[in-house]
Write an enzyme that holds these catalytic residues in place. Sequence first.
Site, PDB file in Angstrom:
ATOM      1  N   HIS A   1      -5.990  -0.366  -0.178  1.00 27.91           N
ATOM      2  CA  HIS A   1      -5.105   0.836  -0.035  1.00 27.91           C
ATOM      3  C   HIS A   1      -5.489   1.716   1.202  1.00 27.91           C
ATOM      4  O   HIS A   1      -6.667   2.081   1.282  1.00 27.91           O
ATOM      5  CB  HIS A   1      -4.994   1.641  -1.319  1.00 27.91           C
TER       6      HIS A   1
ATOM      7  N   ASP B   1      -1.525  -1.232   0.832  1.00 31.87           N
ATOM      8  CA  ASP B   1      -0.462  -0.764   0.266  1.00 31.87           C
ATOM      9  C   ASP B   1      -0.358   0.772  -0.087  1.00 31.87           C
ATOM     10  O   ASP B   1      -1.223   1.512   0.220  1.00 31.87           O
ATOM     11  CB  ASP B   1      -0.424  -1.133  -1.301  1.00 31.87           C
TER      12      ASP B   1
END
Length: 275
Positions: free
Chosen positions: A203, A57
Amino acid sequence: MRQGFPAGRAVYVAAPVVAAALAHIGPAATWLPGLRRRRFPGLAGQGSPTHVALTFDDGPDPASTPRFLDVLDVLGVRATFFVLGENVVRHPEVARELVGRGHELAVHGWTHDRPWWPAPARDARELLRTVRVVGEVAGRAPHWYRPPYGILTSGRWAAARRAGLRPVLWTAWGKDWRHDATPVSVRATVAADLRGGGTILLHDTDHASAPGSWRATLGALPDLVRDCREAGLTVGPLGEHGTGHGGADGDPVTAGTGPSGWSARAAPFRSPAPG
């Protein structure tokens, strides 16, 4: 009677506001992992029991994303990157490199905001804007949507449907946004909840995380992939995960349409990581 009337009137006036607020934020209860896995396996990202979906993300980020691409190339793994529209516009060359190296682009929203207040028109406008920007870079329309913080409101559900996106969250995460994250902690935290058919949330940037936290994720990545492979699981993007494209699978409005049987057959995942 006179004293009770103002209070009763206040309740009468406030009731529609409270109802609207609950309608707006109610679907966000799917953030709870236990509820999501049991009731909405499609939304949780539950797929083929022999596969694990690897997702990242908040990017793209020129300082960190290319490092992840290099490691993933060495590992022979492709992943799904949930990108922010504002970051794609700022760093189009990195977004194009993601596509050029065979990874899947998905929608994370235009900005990384918390949707506490109803704004359906803005939600629809910004999601369509992100779909357009991502589609131009990828050369095809994106399929997947993951809202920032995993908070799905009724407005964002509707916006995703209108944009032709399928919401998908995760079954396991590494808590890699924390300032005290380490490769060991990320690996162990993922392993605690991961099973065959699961979706991993990580991430590739510290855009909305502790500064430099992406380094812990990058350090954990080779061991995570090795752990999955040693458990007999294939690691890849959501597009190869067996969850299908489009539709309302896992949608709380149409609960029960997802591949709920897969979770019962999911292969166990065991990691040698401590912690």
